[in-house]
Structure formats: structure tokens, C-alpha cells
Design an enzyme around this catalytic site. Structure first.
Site, PDB file in Angstrom:
ATOM      1  N   GLY A  51      47.268  45.298  48.006  1.00 54.99           N
ATOM      2  CA  GLY A  51      48.415  44.381  48.005  1.00 54.99           C
ATOM      3  C   GLY A  51      49.679  45.098  47.576  1.00 54.99           C
ATOM      4  O   GLY A  51      50.623  45.207  48.340  1.00 54.99           O
ATOM      5  N   ILE A  81      42.893  42.355  44.257  1.00 58.83           N
ATOM      6  CA  ILE A  81      43.441  43.184  45.343  1.00 58.83           C
ATOM      7  C   ILE A  81      42.999  44.638  45.215  1.00 58.83           C
ATOM      8  O   ILE A  81      43.622  45.540  45.759  1.00 58.83           O
ATOM      9  CB  ILE A  81      44.980  43.078  45.375  1.00 58.83           C
ATOM     10  CG1 ILE A  81      45.609  43.511  44.045  1.00 58.83           C
ATOM     11  CG2 ILE A  81      45.399  41.650  45.712  1.00 58.83           C
ATOM     12  CD1 ILE A  81      47.143  43.521  44.058  1.00 58.83           C
ATOM     13  N   GLY A  82      41.911  44.805  44.480  1.00 54.60           N
ATOM     14  CA  GLY A  82      41.415  46.154  44.218  1.00 54.60           C
ATOM     15  C   GLY A  82      41.609  46.530  42.762  1.00 54.60           C
ATOM     16  O   GLY A  82      41.257  47.620  42.328  1.00 54.60           O
ATOM     17  N   THR A  83      42.153  45.581  42.030  1.00 52.17           N
ATOM     18  CA  THR A  83      42.510  45.803  40.640  1.00 52.17           C
ATOM     19  C   THR A  83      41.312  45.757  39.710  1.00 52.17           C
ATOM     20  O   THR A  83      41.368  46.302  38.615  1.00 52.17           O
ATOM     21  CB  THR A  83      43.490  44.710  40.228  1.00 52.17           C
ATOM     22  OG1 THR A  83      43.022  43.475  40.794  1.00 52.17           O
ATOM     23  CG2 THR A  83      44.866  44.989  40.784  1.00 52.17           C
ATOM     24  N   LYS A  93      36.414  51.988  33.217  1.00 50.02           N
ATOM     25  CA  LYS A  93      36.343  52.590  34.550  1.00 50.02           C
ATOM     26  C   LYS A  93      37.452  52.058  35.461  1.00 50.02           C
ATOM     27  O   LYS A  93      38.235  52.821  36.027  1.00 50.02           O
ATOM     28  CB  LYS A  93      34.955  52.278  35.138  1.00 50.02           C
ATOM     29  CG  LYS A  93      34.552  53.150  36.275  1.00 50.02           C
ATOM     30  CD  LYS A  93      33.169  52.769  36.794  1.00 50.02           C
ATOM     31  CE  LYS A  93      32.056  53.281  35.913  1.00 50.02           C
ATOM     32  NZ  LYS A  93      30.745  53.293  36.605  1.00 50.02           N
ATOM     33  N   LYS A 125      47.050  44.789  27.681  1.00 52.18           N
ATOM     34  CA  LYS A 125      48.317  44.828  28.415  1.00 52.18           C
ATOM     35  C   LYS A 125      48.053  45.361  29.817  1.00 52.18           C
ATOM     36  O   LYS A 125      46.986  45.901  30.102  1.00 52.18           O
ATOM     37  CB  LYS A 125      49.334  45.696  27.671  1.00 52.18           C
ATOM     38  CG  LYS A 125      49.781  45.032  26.356  1.00 52.18           C
ATOM     39  CD  LYS A 125      50.949  45.742  25.678  1.00 52.18           C
ATOM     40  CE  LYS A 125      50.574  47.068  25.096  1.00 52.18           C
ATOM     41  NZ  LYS A 125      51.488  47.538  24.030  1.00 52.18           N
ATOM     42  N   GLY A 126      49.029  45.201  30.671  1.00 48.08           N
ATOM     43  CA  GLY A 126      48.830  45.539  32.074  1.00 48.08           C
ATOM     44  C   GLY A 126      48.642  47.028  32.305  1.00 48.08           C
ATOM     45  O   GLY A 126      49.271  47.863  31.647  1.00 48.08           O
ATOM     46  N   GLU A 128      50.446  48.713  36.925  1.00 45.63           N
ATOM     47  CA  GLU A 128      51.719  49.287  37.356  1.00 45.63           C
ATOM     48  C   GLU A 128      52.230  50.369  36.418  1.00 45.63           C
ATOM     49  O   GLU A 128      53.135  51.121  36.779  1.00 45.63           O
ATOM     50  CB  GLU A 128      52.761  48.162  37.490  1.00 45.63           C
ATOM     51  CG  GLU A 128      52.330  47.138  38.520  1.00 45.63           C
ATOM     52  CD  GLU A 128      53.329  46.032  38.778  1.00 45.63           C
ATOM     53  OE1 GLU A 128      53.276  45.462  39.887  1.00 45.63           O
ATOM     54  OE2 GLU A 128      54.146  45.723  37.891  1.00 45.63           O
TER      55      GLU A 128
END
Lengths: 179, 751, 314
Positions: free
Chosen positions: B249, B476-478, B640, B708-709, B712
Site C-alpha cells: 500500500g 498491507i504487509g505490515t 521479526k 510506537k510506529g 515509516e
């Protein structure tokens, strides 16, 4: 089976997919990729670009890896095609599939069948002593599978999630250390 | 929760008694993906044979469709439907209309006007019995246009202050910069980039009575569901939207495109399943891209390396009808201390393809300038680049005064430097040669905002002890499937194998979907809440059931562990309880939302990149030799999948630095890199030894999970590390991304 | 794709005859370029003659020391052939620098010679292109032309030939063998096979209607080192910005023109005692850029000079 008849826009022929002989009747325009996906229901082979620029559609024909998008189905009358569905199944995974899982060598998974089929073809190419751009000595009788060799040889399979380091690890797991 | 303080209260995830959280668990859906049996949107089994739709793109950049000759297309073999602006799909809602209460999106009818707003905009749909027939017939649609006066060329000088985020000023930047004894004042440019998800956008739709079933490759569920309901003019309960497997995505599937509504409309019209995919070529002009930027950075510092003035001003562009700001300067408000500050955005409205979010919008390009400027400043000061950054580390948000949550930026730099061998770097550029290559190393930091959005989730205990998590989340592959399974297992005290995760379905409890690296925190917090709700229900049932060994206990004393529901040494399995009292299963829904005082905290993921590059001084070719990222992103849910996210982002940074660009032909308004042979995403050979790791961290002010993210953070600053390494290799600065041979040769003075 | 009909050729001469006699016929070998173009309807054959199964895949040595490569030999087969690797390493290197393994497994020597330009304007049917539609104009001129030709271009076309293999064949002074529609065998020097664009960029080779490439013959390798250098934005699986094939004293350049560019002026200068830089200048004196691709002239000079210097040193 019938050779395609001159003047017709369809063809009937036999093709062996994952060891199973299939009789097909297709529009001559049907690519090998669309034959697999839309006619045989083998959606494991992916359409990423349809122009030979990503490698998601990689399958093995006669044991050699090719882009199934840039091949007409009719060109493969009588050929033996292996797709990801023939490599291994849930519950009966090929060691390379296990390695991809173990190393997390994929994220979205869309390039993954192509990566796996490509790897299997690649390892055979190395075994046959076929060189690559990364091969330092073209005259060498045996080609060692260095990391540079793996990276170069797998460069026909784009992974936009960019799992390349993990793909390398997975391939290394089944290829063993550098020869 | 009423306060962020509550985030730190003990909960099953932060207690992690069974150790499911953080484990390097294989991807939940991995077996399906490695066997090619995960059905993506174009591949789902339809109840009857589908018809195939193919889109036709506008061949002008701006103007009107004046006539359409579709006679040949209609007469072509197998064609069953042709739609275009002069024969649009029937029964669509009006543009912008919201008929249904609480709709989160308005109707967006397809082919509703003859306007062409950008090159490649879909202007016709052909549906036929086979893909081959539809593709061929699409070429037969003859469209006449009247071209309008358009503006296609991005010019930073023509950009206007961007409404919504035009400027932030602290102190008196101009005076402070003027007075600063040491200065940097340079321009950086970044190009248009494309997402290039491996799976092109696609939709398959069919109708079951008055309900439309739509499988689409999209990052969010709820807004597209509402959009479709409004467009189709049906109740949103009649839109069953699914997005179970998504082939990438990166922000580009945060929007929907013409395939989405058209598949549903055509399926309604034809009373049969219809599927439509964009071609790879269409993906470049007919979806969205990251816009180009021109960025001016001015830094003023004292001789001992204290920043006194900091400015990052970014100009960017978007389509005239689709406002979007690439917020390249926003991160700079939070990264370094400086008393006098200026940041802002200017926007040039153009008539080219639509600009929108792409992985780490803002930071991904903004850090390319500031982190290069910091390297330049460090050299002028004779300081190590890490030391310069340490000297300007703020103790609170430099502009808002907010407290930071957990901020380990310095630790990332120092620990990463030690692992990378930064001390071996020769600070004098142009000193290291390896055969025909000049070799250099560089570093840059990473910062990316961390977010928490409201989310719900339902968890269900089945009579066999299975825990079923359902949520309108996407993967989305995350790794959403996987981390949700881990959270559910840990929360319910069951083995991971007992958890079933079902997401990507509008029928499930809503979650915000994937984007902005908010997915795991938001959906995960919702899953934890759902689990707590189910625990409460099960505990209530057990203590009130005379047949349960827990009968009569206080429900607060009930524990969930090892698949058991227990009070001290009395226990039974969850399955036994459910089988006895609710054999059809028992379900509970929970909701999570940010605490009201979360706005008092500034929360970010942090990292530091270290890169070594080789520069061929004959050809100007740059190749990555090795790269290491040190990151601090709160608790890591899955060692992983989190690492894969980070290294994937770093590789996007490598592509940003070396190869990725789209080029616009200003005469036609079209992007000219229209396939994957011309738009160069990194291939395997571009990526030498590249690794990343996480510093131990729990950010208990971020969310109840302490995470946390990571989706990105990896791209942020990565390209700048390569730019700085190029300088270290050859002693010349490169500021126009990407650093292709022509640009490197020019920087070297060879041209 | 437009509908088409299809046949498998029984033998090369029959294929050539059928191609000449059937309107809109095209040869199909590996298909990797033709199908790419057919999907975009840039190629619209009415009839395909599949020559992929013709017995033309052998690589054989001749008694006089030549090597004949059948036109249907795959790119991989050629690059992997022990004789090619030992005696013509520049050819193996050039092939391996192109495309991907998957494409090289499928693409043939004949198809590689016949592949068409990757000019993005040629690939975008909404833009004028004299190759697709003679007389329409060249939209690459004045456009995004960073990768375009610096030698031998015309006002009608500034595209380049994308083949790496052909550059090596040029440096090796290979001969292309064909069978004509009349059944005759023809031999064409590889440098004479492709045309410069002139005012007819749509006519890309000197082949006559129906003429089928059957083989490529390599003369005995020239004395001296062989080398292939390719400069590109991406480390692999990308077209070149510039390439150079060196075989002894024979030099050919790639990605500079609509044909592989035998650098005869540089060769002559070297023979007359010029330095590598002087030889490069001699070849590039006629080079002309479009602005965005001017760097390629400098790049070419640098790579030619460096390669010749290294070649002399070895």
C-alpha cells in the site's frame, strides 16, 4: 493435440502444469500468466507489471525460470510448467518456503511466489555453472554462491516491501554457505 | 482511558506473562503467502464467472471530453458494457452528496463530468467476457478532447502559502540567522516518487440480492465503504467491503480509484461479478504519487555548535482539484533545539496527477534536506555530526513546549555509531579509495510522528477454546494479522495457535486501517480493549455458574492463563466454559481511543542511520556498501516483522538517494516514467549488507501497548545518510535527489 | 492485444516465405519484447510465425576458428557457453549485463538483435512518435530525453538501441546470417544490420520483408583484452546510460545511438598513435546532446578513456 490451425484465433493444446496434464482451449492472445490465473485458477503466480519488469510472474518451464507474462500460452504446448502451487502446499511446505517464513522474507506477499520460483531456478542455474554479472571469473568450472551472486541473480524479482536482506538469508538457509 | 497515565497501568500486554509480545513469531498469514494461496482482490473466487473491466486513460493533461466514438468498442467480440462521461454509469449519487447519516465519505460518482483534470485520468470503462477481449476493445474507444489552459510545470517560486500549514515562527529567525557566526543556507530538491506497490489496484465485485460484495486492494475499510454506499445510493449496511490480502500500500491505497466504484456499478448493471485491475502503466498516472519538493534550509549556530536559528521552508505541488500538502517541514519543529525558528510550506497548484501520501509523508523528504544541512554545519564547525546533534537535543518540544514521551535519539546515534564503527570514519572527505571506488560513510537521524486513532475490535471465544479476533483492520504487509494474534493470545492467556484473526471486512468492528504508521498502535489497542471486554464477560459467566469451579469467586480475582480461566488453583478451560454456557460462542467488543491529555505529549519514533557508499569517480555511479539503522520505537510487538518494516523503510531511503524519480513532461502534463523499467525501485543488487535493530524501550505514554510506529520510521533520514556518505567519499555535496551518475558527475565538476 | 493468427514454422525458409506472403506477419521467438509491445498495441501483428522451436539453437565451432550461434539460442545459453566465456568474454559479459535471468532464459539471440528502443515516448501511445507513426513527429526531442542518443540521431528520432549483446557483437565484428523470403542465405555485418534513424526511424534494420535471422557468426577473437562496461542508475536489471565493449583494438559503444556504435574513429586514432583521451575525443567529436543528455558525452569520454588506459596497462 491439435497444432493451432492457421487462420484461427484460438488454440487447443495440452500443457503440463505442476505435473498434471491439462487440455486447454484459449484465445491465442492469452499469456501463460493469464492461462494460469484466469483459466486454470492458479492465482499463486502474480501479475505485477505484465511487462517483464518485476518478476512477480516467474514460473519454471522445463525447470528454467521465465516471466510468464511475456509468453503466449500457445508457445508452451507440451511444456512442463511449475508454479508456486507445485512447489509446496500449506502443510507440505518446500524447505525454501519454510525458510521464507522463518526469515520473514516477505511482507505483502505479492512478489513472494515469484521470488520462490525464481530462487529454485536460480539454484539450478548455479549448479549448471551458468555465470552472472557478479561472476568474477567466467572461466571458473564451479561458481560459488557468494552474497553478491545471490543478489545479482535475484535482481529480476522486485520486492517493493524491500525484504531483500531477509530473502538473502532465506536463500542462504537452503543453499548453504558459500561454496 | 481518561488519562495517558492509565496507559502505564498493568495490562496483559505490558505484563506479557506468557511472552507472546515481542517474540519473533512467523507471519500469521505467511503459509498462505509463501504458497500463493492468499487471494488478493483480483483473485477471490466469484459466485459465477466474472466479466472483466479495463479502464481507458485520458490522453490529454487537462480539458474536456467532447465526444466518444465507442461504436467499434461496442461491436468488438465479447464486449458487454462501455461507460464514459457521455454515457456514464446510472444511478450514482451526486458528487459530494452525503445522503446517509454519519457518513464519513461523500459520493464520488465516476465519469460524472467530462472534465479531465490530469493526464491518464480514467475516462472510459470497457467490460467484456474475457480479459483479452476487454483489453483489446479498450483500445478501440476513440475519445475527442478539447484541451484547456493548464499549468504542468512545478515552480517553487510560483507556490503560494499552503492553507492549513503555511508557517510556524518562533522568535525572530531572520535577525538570529543574520547574526549567527556560522551558517548554512542551501537548497535541496526531491523528485516525484511513486509507490509502486507490487499488486496493482484491483477490485472484484458482485451482488447478492441488494447487497454488494466488494473485494478491493485498499488500506482503509470504513471511509471507502461509506463512499461506495453514497456513490451507489444504497445503505452502507448493504456494502460488504473486504480487503483481506493487499499487495503493498505505502499510502497509495489509502485512496480509492475508478476501479473501485466501477466494479460495483458494472456488477449491478450486468448482474454478474465484475473485476477490474489497473495496469502497471495506469498505476503511475492514474493513482497518486509523492510530489516533488524544493526545500531551503538555513541554519545559524554559535562556534561551539549551538543552533541559534533554524529554518526549513518547503515548496511542493498538488493537483488543483485535490489539495494535498507534503508537510516536509513539520518534523523540523520537533527535532532540534534552537531559539529562533521558521518552518512552513508553500503549494503550487498544478494540473498533473494527484499528489497524496506516500510512506512517511513529510519526514521522508523533509529529513533529506535538514539532515544534509546538519552534516554541512558539523563540517563547518569542525564537529562530529553526532556531537552537533547531541548539543542541540531539546529537552521538550522546541515549539509547543510539550513533553516528549520517550525519546532515545541520542542513544540511537551513540549505540548505532558503536556498532557501525563510526569512529573509523575519516572526517576529512575524499580520503578512502577501494579500486575504482571512492568510499565514504555518513549518518543521519530519523524521527517520525507516532499516532493513536480510535479503534474497536471484537473477540469471541468458541466452544473449542478458539479465540477469534475480528476487526475492520487491514494488513498491507505490515504484519497486522500477526501482531493482533499475539495481542489476542497474550490478553486471553491462550496459546498463539488458538487464535484466529479475521480482518479486512466492513462487517467487523471498525479500525482505522493502515497508514501513517498508526496501524499497530491503534488496532492493537482496540484488540486489547476487545480482549479485556471478553475477559470480563467470561469471568462474569464463570463466577455465576454453579457448574464452574470458579463459582462464587469475585470476578476481579479471575485470571486468564495457559488457556484456562482460573482463580488461584481452581480452573477450567475457556472452551469448557463456553461449551457449557454458550455453545455458539461468546463475543465481546472493546474500544480504544486516545486519552484526552495525549495532546500534551509529543510522541515520535526515533532512529539513526549509518551508511557506507562507494562512488565510481569515472562514471559517477553510487552504490551502497553497507548500512545500519539503530531505532527506538517503544516496545516491539514482533521482533521479526518490526525489523522487516524498518529495513524495508531504509531500503526505500536507498532508492530515494540513488534511483527513484519520476519525470514530468511539461508539454503534456504526464509523468514519463510509466513502468517498472523506467521508474527504478531498488532491486536486490542495490542492497548490500543492510541491517537494523531496536534499542530496548517501552513508551508508556504512547498507548496502552507501550509501542510506537515502525512502518515509516525506517525511511526517514535514510537517504540523507547516503548523501552525507557521498560527501565523505568525494568531498562534494549533492543536494538534488536522486544522486544518479549525471548529478554526481556534475557535482564533481566533470560536466 | 489485437486478435492475430498463429502458426509454427516448419523450417527457416518456410518461415521467411510465409512471413513475406502473409500481411501483417511477424516472427515470434522468445516473445519478451514483441509481447511487451503487443500489449500496448505498439506492435499489432495480424499473424505470428513462431520460430521459437526451429532447430536454430546450436552453438558450433567452424574449422576456421569461428563460432556460429544459432538465432534461437537463448541469451543464457550464449552467456553460459564455455567457448564464449573463454574466447569471447565480452559477449558473455554484455549479455549478463542486460535484463534479468528470467528474461535471458527466454530471449533469443535473434530477438535480442531485433529488439526495439525503450524510449518512453515510443512506449506511450498518446505521444507523437515517428517510429510508431511515421510523420507524427518526435516527442522525445524537447522532452524527457536524459537517456537518449548522442550519436547518429536525426530530427525525426533520438532513440537508442537498448541491446547490450549487440554492442559486444559489434566490437567482435560479428556477422548476421539470414534466410530471405526467396530462400537465399545472406550475410550482413552486424554494424550494417541496424539503420540510423534518418528520416525513417520506423525502418530499423536492412532486413527485407520476411527475412529471418538464423545465426550470428563470430570471427576468431582479436588479440588483446576484452571488456564490457555498462553505466546505469540501478545496479542491475536496468538499461544503460552508456556502455562500452572492447575486444582487442576493436571498440563499440552502447546506449548512444539507435544502433550499436562501432567506434571506428577512436580505433583509427589509436592505430595512429593517439592517447586514449584523444581517441575518445576523435569518436565523440560528432556527438551532440539534447541538453538533458549532454552528460552522456562527458560520461562516454571518461569511460572510453579509462577503459582504454586500463586495456593498455594490462
Amino acid at each position: 493435440m491439435d497444432m493451432p490451425v492457421r487462420g484461427e484465433t484460438r488454440a487447443r493444446f495440452a500443457i503440463t502444469v505442476n505435473g498434471e496434464r491439462r487440455e486447454v482451449d484459449v484465445d491465442l492472445r492469452t499469456t501463460l500468466l493469464d492461462l494460469l490465473r484466469e483459466h486454470l485458477g492458479l492465482f499463486g503466480t502474480k501479475k505485477g507489471c505484465d511487462h517483464g519488469q518485476c518478476g512477480a510472474c516467474t514460473v519454471l518451464v522445463g525447470g528454467k525460470r521465465i516471466n510468464s507474462c511475456l509468453s503466449l500460452a500457445v508457445m508452451h504446448e507440451g511444456d512442463e510448467v511449475t508454479t508456486i502451487e507445485g512447489v509446496g502446499q500449506v502443510g507440505n511446505l518446500h524447505p525454501l518456503q519454510v525458510a521464507f517464513l522463518d526469515r520473514d522474507a516477505f511482507q505483502c506477499g505479492y512478489c513472494t511466489p515469484g521470488q520462490i520460483c525464481s530462487t529454485l531456478g536460480m539454484l539450478e542455474e548455479v549448479r549448471r555453472g551458468e555465470p552472472s554479472q557478479a561472476t568474477l571469473d567466467l572461466a571458473a568450472a564451479v561458481i560459488g554462491l557468494s552474497d553478491e551472486e545471490i543478489r545479482e541473480r535475484m535482481s529480476g524479482n522486485i520486492c517493493r516491501c524491500s525484504a531483500y536482506p531477509q530473502i538473502l538469508e532465506a536463500i542462504r538457509d537452503i543453499a548453504g554457505p558459500v561454496a | 482511558m481518561s488519562s495517558i497515565a492509565d496507559y502505564a497501568l498493568p495490562n496483559p500486554v505490558n505484563q506479557n506473562r506468557a511472552g507472546n509480545i515481542g517474540r519473533a513469531v512467523d507471519r500469521y498469514e505467511g503459509p498462505l503467502k509463501v504458497t500463493g494461496t492468499a487471494p488478493y482482490a483480483y483473485e477471490v473466487a466469484t459466485p459465477s464467472p466474472p466479466a472483466y473491466g479495463v479502464l481507458v486513460g485520458a490522453e490529454i493533461g487537462f480539458g474536456d471530453v467532447t465526444a466518444v466514438d465507442d461504436v467499434a468498442a461496442r461491436a468488438a467480440p465479447g464486449v458487454i458494457l462501455v461507460w464514459h462521461p457521455l454515457n456514464p454509469p446510472p444511478n450514482q449519487g451526486e458528487k459530494g452528496a452525503k445522503t446517509y447519516v454519519q457518513s464519513q465519505a461523500a459520493a464520488d460518482p465516476v465519469f460524472a463530468t467530462p472534465k479531465v483534470a490530469y493526464f491518464g485520468q480514467p475516462v472510459a470503462l470497457v467490460v467484456a467476457d474475457t480479459l483479452e477481449n476487454a483489453t483489446a476493445a479498450a483500445q478501440l474507444v476513440r475519445i475527442s478532447y478539447k484541451e484547456g489552459d493548464a499549468e504542468y510545470e512545478f515552480d517553487a517560486l510560483k507556490a503560494e502559502p499552503a492553507r492549513g500549514d503555511q508557517e510556524s515562527r518562533i522568535g525572530d529567525f531572520e535577525a538570529a540567522f543574520e547574526a549567527a557566526p556560522v551558517k548554512v543556507d542551501e537548497l535541496w530538491t526531491t523528485p516525484i516518487q511513486n509507490h509502486c506497490q507490487m499488486e496493482p489496484c484491483a477490485t472484484t465485485a458482485w451482488w447478492e440480492d441488494d447487497t454488494v460484495v466488494v473485494h478491493a486492494s485498499i488500506q482503509m475499510i470504513k471511509q471507502p465503504q461509506h463512499l461506495l454506499a453514497e456513490t451507489l445510493q444504497i445503505d452502507r449496511g448493504k456494502v460488504h467491503l473486504l480487503s483481506r490480502y493487499i499487495g503493498g500500500g505505502f499510502g497509495g491505497k489509502g485512496s480509492v480509484y475508478e476501479d473501485f466504484a466501477l466494479a460495483a456499478l458494472a456488477a449491478r448493471d450486468l448482474q454478474r461479478p465484475v473485476k477490474i485491475a489497473l495496469t502497471r502503466q495506469q498505476m503511475f498516472n492514474a493513482t497518486v504519487h509523492r510530489p516533488a519538493t524544493v526545500q531551503r534550509v538555513r541554519l545559524g549556530a554559535t562556534p561551539d555548535g549551538r543552533l541559534t536559528a533554524l529554518a526549513l521552508e518547503a515548496a511542493t505541488h498538488c493537483n488543483r482539484g485535490e489539495p494535498f500538502i507534503e508537510r516536509a517541514a513539520t518534523f523540523a519543529r520537533a527535532l532540534y533545539a534552537a531559539p529562533h525558528r521558521l518552518t512552513g510550506h508553500r503549494l503550487h497548484l498544478l494540473d498533473i496527477a494527484v499528489a497524496s501520501a506516500m510512506r512517511a509523508p513529510g519526514e521522508a523528504v523533509g529529513m533529506l534536506s535538514l539532515e544534509g544541512a546538519m552534516d554541512e554545519l558539523a563540517e563547518k564547525l569542525g564537529l562530529d555530526p553526532i556531537e552537533l546533534r547531541i548539543r542541540n537535543e531539546p529537552d521538550k518540544h522546541p515549539e509547543t513546549g510539550q513533553a516528549f514521551s520517550v525519546r532515545q535519539l541520542i542513544e540511537c546515534m551513540q549505540d548505532g555509531a558503536a556498532r557501525f564503527g563510526w569512529d573509523k570514519r575519516n572526517p576529512k572527505p575524499g580520503q578512502t579509495r577501494d579500486g575504482r571506488w571512492m568510499v565514504g560513510v555518513g549518518m543521519a537521524t530519523a524521527i517520525r510522528g507516532n499516532f493513536l486513532l480510535p479503534a474497536k475490535a471484537s473477540l469471541r471465544a468458541e466452544a473449542d477454546g478458539t479465540i477469534r479476533l475480528r476487526q475492520g483492520m487491514t494488513d498491507i504487509g505490515t504484519g497486522s494479522y500477526t501482531i493482533l494474534a499475539q495481542i489476542a493470545a497474550e490478553t486471553m492467556g491462550v496459546p498463539l495457535e488458538k487464535v484466529i484473526v479475521e480482518i479486512g471486512d466492513s462487517g467487523f468492528a471498525p479500525a482505522p486501517g493502515s497508514g501513517g504508521q498508526f496501524g499497530a498502535a491503534s488496532a492493537g489497542s482496540g484488540a486489547l480493549a476487545g480482549g479485556m471486554a471478553l475477559r470480563a464477560k467470561l469471568a462474569e459467566m464463570a463466577v455465576n455458574d454453579p457448574g464452574s469451579p470458579l463459582y462464587g469467586s469475585a470476578k476481579e480475582a479471575v485470571d486468564f492463563r495457559d488457556g484456562l480461566i482460573a482463580v488461584e488453583n481452581r480452573s477450567e478451560t475457556i472452551g469448557a466454559l463456553v461449551a457449557r454456557l454458550a455453545p455458539q460462542g461468546i463475543e465481546a467488543e472493546g474500544a480504544s481511543a486516545p486519552a484526552p491529555d495525549a495532546r500534551d505529549i509529543s510522541s515520535h519514533s526515533y532512529g539513526a542511520h549509518f551508511a557506507e557508499v562507494g562512488v565510481d569517480t569515472v562514471t559517477g555511479e553510487v552504490r551502497l556498501r553497507r548500512m545500519l539503522g539503530a531505532f527506538a520505537c517503544g516496545r516491539i510487538l514482533n521482533a521479526k516483522t518490526a525489523k522487516s518494516q524498518i529495513t524495508g523503510g531504509m531500503i526505500w531511503g536507498v532508492g530515494t538517494a540513488l534511483t527513484e524519480t519520476n519525470r514530468i513532461d511539461e508539454r503534456y502534463g504526464s509523468l514519463m516514467n510509466q513502468d517498472l523499467g523506467n521508474y527504478l525501485a531498488p532491486v536486490h543488487a542495490d542492497i548490500a549488507n543492510l541491517d537494523a535493530y531496536f534499542l530496548p524501550e517501552v513508551d508508556d505514554k504512547a498507548n496502552p501497548l507501550g509501542i510506537k510506529g515502525v512502518g515509516e520510521a525506517g525511511i526517514c533520514g535514510a537517504g540523507a545518510a547516503l548523501a552525507n556518505a557521498i560527501y565523505n567519499a568525494i568531498g562534494v555535496r549533492v543536494r538534488d535527489y536522486p544522486f544518479t551518475p549525471d548529478r554526481v558527475l556534475a557535482a564533481m565538476g566533470a560536466l | 492485444m489485437r486478435p492475430f493468427t498463429y502458426e509454427r514454422a516448419a523450417d527457416p525458409a518456410a518461415a521467411a516465405k510465409a512471413a513475406a506472403e502473409t500481411p501483417g506477419a511477424k516472427f515470434l521467438a522468445g516473445g519478451t519484447n514483441l509481447l511487451d509491445l503487443m500489449k500496448l498495441e505498439i506492435e499489432r501483428p495480424a499473424h505470428l510465425i513462431d520460430v521459437g522451436r526451429l532447430p536454430l539453437a546450436e552453438i558450433t565451432e567452424t574449422p576456421d576458428g569461428r563460432l556460429t550461434i544459432g538465432a534461437m539460442a537463448s541469451n543464457t545459453a550464449v552467456a553460459s557457453d564455455r567457448r564464449v566465456r573463454a574466447r569471447y568474454p565480452v559477449l558473455a559479459r554484455a549479455i549478463l549485463a542486460g535484463a534479468s535471468a528470467q528474461l535471458r532464459n527466454k530471449a533469443t539471440v535473434g530477438g535480442n538483435l531485433m529488439q526495439r528502443t525503450r524510449c518512453p515516448y515510443f512506449y506511450d501511445p498518446s505521444k507523437p512518435c515517428n517510429k510508431r507513426e511515421p510523420g507524427a513527429g518526435c516527442s522525445a526531442i524537447g522532452g524527457v530525453n536524459r537517456g537518449h542518443a548522442i550519436l547518429g540521431a536525426s530530427e525525426a528520432c533520438i532513440a537508442t538501441n537498448p541491446s547490450d549483446m549487440s554492442v559486444a557483437l559489434s566490437a567482435l565484428a560479428a556477422t548476421v546470417e539470414t534466410v530471405t523470403a526467396a530462400g537465399a542465405t545472406r550475410r550482413i555485418g552486424v554494424d550494417d544490420l541496424h539503420r540510423l534513424p534518418g528520416d525513417r526511424p520506423d525502418v530499423e534494420t536492412v532486413l527485407e520483408p520476411g527475412e529471418l535471422v538464423t545465426a550470428v557468426t563470430l570471427p576468431p577473437p582479436p588479440d588483446g583484452p576484452q571488456d564490457y562496461r555498462k553505466v546505469r542508475d540501478r545496479a542491475s536489471y536496468a538499461g544503460g546510460l552508456f556502455s562500452l565493449a572492447l575486444a582487442g583494438k576493436q571498440i563499440a559503444l552502447g546506449a548512444v545511438a539507435l544502433k550499436p556504435w562501432r567506434a571506428t574513429k577512436a580505433e583509427a586514432a589509436l592505430a595512429a598513435g593517439a592517447s586514449p583521451a584523444e581517441a575518445a575525443d576523435a569518436e565523440l567529436a560528432q556527438a551532440d546532446g539534447q541538453g538533458r543528455n549532454d552528460f552522456k558525452i562527458v560520461l562516454a569520454r571518461r569511460v572510453i578513456t579509462a577503459a582504454l588506459e586500463e586495456g593498455m596497462a594490462s
